[in-house]
Design a protein around this motif. Structure first.
Motif, mmCIF file in Angstrom:
data_model
loop_
_atom_site.group_PDB
_atom_site.id
_atom_site.type_symbol
_atom_site.label_atom_id
_atom_site.label_comp_id
_atom_site.label_asym_id
_atom_site.label_seq_id
_atom_site.Cartn_x
_atom_site.Cartn_y
_atom_site.Cartn_z
ATOM 1 N N ILE A 343 0.834 -1.203 0.000
ATOM 2 C CA ILE A 343 0.000 0.000 0.000
ATOM 3 C C ILE A 343 0.871 1.257 0.000
ATOM 4 O O ILE A 343 0.446 2.303 0.494
ATOM 5 C CB ILE A 343 -0.954 0.002 1.221
ATOM 6 N N PHE A 344 2.057 1.147 -0.569
ATOM 7 C CA PHE A 344 2.951 2.302 -0.643
ATOM 8 C C PHE A 344 2.333 3.441 -1.455
ATOM 9 O O PHE A 344 2.354 4.609 -1.036
ATOM 10 C CB PHE A 344 4.289 1.877 -1.258
ATOM 11 N N LEU A 345 1.754 3.135 -2.612
ATOM 12 C CA LEU A 345 1.172 4.173 -3.466
ATOM 13 C C LEU A 345 -0.023 4.873 -2.820
ATOM 14 O O LEU A 345 -0.098 6.106 -2.845
ATOM 15 C CB LEU A 345 0.788 3.575 -4.821
ATOM 16 N N PRO A 346 -0.978 4.146 -2.214
ATOM 17 C CA PRO A 346 -2.070 4.862 -1.531
ATOM 18 C C PRO A 346 -1.589 5.737 -0.386
ATOM 19 O O PRO A 346 -2.087 6.853 -0.190
ATOM 20 C CB PRO A 346 -2.977 3.726 -1.025
ATOM 21 N N ALA A 351 -0.515 11.370 1.502
ATOM 22 C CA ALA A 351 0.396 12.420 1.971
ATOM 23 C C ALA A 351 0.374 13.627 1.032
ATOM 24 O O ALA A 351 0.451 14.774 1.488
ATOM 25 C CB ALA A 351 1.818 11.862 2.089
ATOM 26 N N PHE A 352 0.238 13.398 -0.269
ATOM 27 C CA PHE A 352 0.202 14.497 -1.223
ATOM 28 C C PHE A 352 -1.001 15.413 -0.989
ATOM 29 O O PHE A 352 -0.951 16.601 -1.329
ATOM 30 C CB PHE A 352 0.165 13.951 -2.654
ATOM 31 N N LEU A 353 -2.057 14.873 -0.407
ATOM 32 C CA LEU A 353 -3.243 15.693 -0.159
ATOM 33 C C LEU A 353 -3.010 16.727 0.939
ATOM 34 O O LEU A 353 -3.809 17.666 1.073
ATOM 35 C CB LEU A 353 -4.433 14.809 0.223
ATOM 36 N N THR A 581 -2.048 14.642 -8.317
ATOM 37 C CA THR A 581 -0.967 13.660 -8.308
ATOM 38 C C THR A 581 -1.221 12.576 -7.266
ATOM 39 O O THR A 581 -1.003 11.382 -7.521
ATOM 40 C CB THR A 581 0.377 14.348 -8.027
ATOM 41 N N GLY A 582 -1.701 12.978 -6.082
ATOM 42 C CA GLY A 582 -2.002 12.001 -5.042
ATOM 43 C C GLY A 582 -3.073 11.014 -5.469
ATOM 44 O O GLY A 582 -2.944 9.797 -5.240
#
Length: 613
Positions: A343-346, A351-353, A581-582
């Motif tokens: 779940i690295f990508l989620p 975090a980008f949010l 991007t997130g």
């Protein structure tokens, strides 16, 4: 009382105390520093930076220690730090003038430093407590049942949204109708009562749920345990006999006999050493040998004392070096563990949010005030944003039950981005102060080239303040006094814009987007809970907190670089870029899950595809 009820009450008390404290702390710092946001900005940067640096170490500590000890230690440290801060604030408000006379004002600076440091420690302990209860205990309590886990996560988030309305309001009323000192006393009393109740309730939950007493310490948790054992072995080795390895490399003073005399040869087996050589060896290896030699009664003692000091200094230096190396290795292992997770990508997308000015925080409310929105209307908008967040928790529960967890995240992402599109439209709508000439180069000469802008910026400024119209307040609390100068200079009403279309579109997008935002947040939270191995929950969630605060720091740095209302549109564009991007990162994860699920179903003759849950 069941364990779930006890968890809900403990979380409610903890969240209520945190909301009151963060709100009051920001107001107290503004009041103490003469209605200037500098001290508050330092407070926010220190708090965010501390979690960014120590988040991984906190997570590693959570993984290594028993659950009850982690919860109790975090609870005690947090409440003790807040209580000490309240006492210090009461002294500052009561004897501020007297303290400013001590050490030419440096005593007050020292008090501010201690205050911010203790507040950062309290925030670190609160982060540890949140990871422990909301990311670990709840998972063990539900026994891996996805539906029950989703229900508890949604319930805790609803409590958070409701408390976010009433907690700042309660302490704000106390400070308004009484005084800041009484407000500090109110928070102090709340923390003492909350400490006792939470301690008893969490202890009760620990005894009611046997799974909490079992903590796996193999396989996934093996790297951290190996590091710990390696560090212990290193300390024991250097603590017991460091002289064997270091004697040859140590500088020996010239007055030491060992420096002036040659080292006698070691006799080979079968050979007989001469009596003279044997006597010399005996005299060097025994204390009597030093005493019997004439003229050297003081020199051996000086040499021994010097060597002993060098041994202690070297041991301390090596232990410090080893501990530093161990901590850096722990941080690296934590980040590597996080990157290895499925779940690295989620997690990275979530975090980008945090890198956005389109959240209902002090930045947005400060900008709204410059556009003619008063404090009473801002309070109403704050309540509406909380209600929107509650709707997001309800939507999450319904979507997960009908479409599965991964698909819920996809729907929530589209809803979030779609609503925020209104904020982009608001930049070009009538009444928007957006100016490309000002937004092009923040804090450059061109940004102040317009005489009219310079004149407007210099109208209500205190001496020695920076020429900023936009608030710089690194905290997520709902503070409505954030227009650094205008609000404190006797002007009660901001200038009215030509049209309210822009500000209406902005807040419509921000408030409606919270439905998709909180639904997406709950989705990623449950993915983290379900897919992280139990022995690595603390480390991975610690890294996640560090990433969140890193993006939050970038968000405030950008506000510092572009502080004018005319530059807010540029911040909106940058925020949309990060938010998009997130969500794209999450889309990659969802597509990967769908492909993997399809491949598994192809191997089954009668299998049908069902959404992941």
């Amino acid at each position: 009382m069941g364990p779930r009820f006890l968890i809900y009450v403990s979380c409610a008390l903890s969240i209520w105390g945190d909301r009151m404290w963060h709100f009051a702390m920001s107001v107290f710092l503004i009041e103490l520093y003469g209605h200037n946001l500098l001290l508050t900005a330092v407070f926010g940067l220190v708090v965010a930076g501390s979690v960014l640096i120590f988040g991984v170490l906190i997570g590693n500590w959570i993984d290594r220690k028993p659950r009850n000890k982690v919860a109790h230690a975090s609870l005690f440290i947090q409440n003790a730090s807040v209580t000490t801060c309240c006492v210090l604030l009461m002294l500052l408000f009561s004897y501020r003038r007297e303290m400013e006379q001590i050490w030419h004002g440096w005593f007050t600076v020292a008090c501010y430093t201690v205050l911010i440091t203790l507040a950062a420690v309290a925030n670190l302990a609160g982060t540890a407590l949140t990871i422990t209860i909301q990311r670990d205990w709840i998972v063990s309590l539900t026994g891996g049942n996805g539906s029950q886990l989703a229900g508890m996560n949604a319930a805790v988030r609803r409590l958070d949204q409701i408390i976010n309305i009433f907690a700042p309001l309660s302490v704000g009323q106390v400070m308004t109708w009484a005084s800041h000192v009484i407000g500090c006393g109110f928070i102090l009393g709340w923390n003492l009562v909350s400490l006792l109740v939470e301690f008893l309730f969490l202890s009760r939950v620990y005894h009611l749920v046997p799974q909490l007493a079992v903590k796996p310490q193999q396989q996934t948790g093996k790297p951290f345990l190996e590091k710990r054992q390696e560090a212990v072995n290193v300390q024991e080795r250097f603590g017991l006999s460091p002289t064997e390895d270091l004697r040859g490399t140590r500088d020996v003073p010239s007055n030491c006999p060992r420096h002036s005399q040659p080292v006698p040869p070691v006799p080979v087996a079968g050979e007989r050493s001469s009596g003279r050589d044997t006597g010399e060896m005996d005299s060097w290896e025994t204390t009597d040998g030093f005493i019997n030699k004439p003229g050297t009664s003081k020199e051996p003692k000086d040499c021994k004392s010097h060597l002993e000091k060098e041994r202690v200094t070297t041991k301390r230096f090596l232990l410090c070096l080893r501990n530093t190396q161990r901590l850096l290795h722990t941080c690296r292992e934590g980040w590597e563990t996080y990157c290895r997770q499925t779940i690295f990508l989620p997690g990275l997308g979530l975090a980008f949010l945090y890198m956005t000015v389109l959240g209902f925080d002090c930045i947005t409310t400060g900008y709204a005030y410059t556009q003619g929105i008063g404090g009473s209307l801002l309070s109403i908008l704050t309540a509406l944003s909380a209600l929107s967040g509650l709707m997001g928790t309800i939507l999450f529960t319904w979507l997960r039950g009908h479409y599965g967890l991964v698909t819920t995240g996809v729907i929530s992402s589209w809803l979030h981005v779609g609503c925020l599109t209104l904020c982009v439209f608001s930049v070009f709508a009538p009444g928007s102060p957006f100016d490309t000439a000002v937004s092009s180069l923040p804090l450059s000469k061109n940004s102040s080239s317009s005489p009219e802008l310079l004149k407007d910026d210099q109208v209500h400024i205190y001496p020695f303040e920076r020429n900023l119209n936009q608030p710089i307040l690194p905290d997520r609390s709902s503070i409505h006094w954030t227009n650094s100068t205008v609000l404190f200079d006797g002007r009660q009403d901001p200038e009215q814009p030509e049209s309210y279309v822009s500000i209406i579109l902005l807040f419509s997008g921000v408030i409606l987007a919270r439905i998709g935002l909180w639904s997406f947040d709950l989705t990623v939270t449950q993915l983290l809970q379900e897919n992280i191995p139990e022995a690595e929950r603390g480390a991975v969630n610690g890294v996640q907190c560090s990433l969140n605060y890193l993006m939050d720091l970038i968000h405030f740095i950008l506000v510092m670089l572009a502080p004018r209302p005319q530059q807010f549109g540029m911040l909106v564009f940058i925020s949309m870029l990060f938010v998009t991007t997130g969500h794209v990162l999450y889309f990659f994860y969802a597509r990967k899950c769908k492909i993997e699920n399809s491949q598994v179903n192809e191997t089954m003759k009668k299998g049908t595809w069902t959404p992941l849950s």
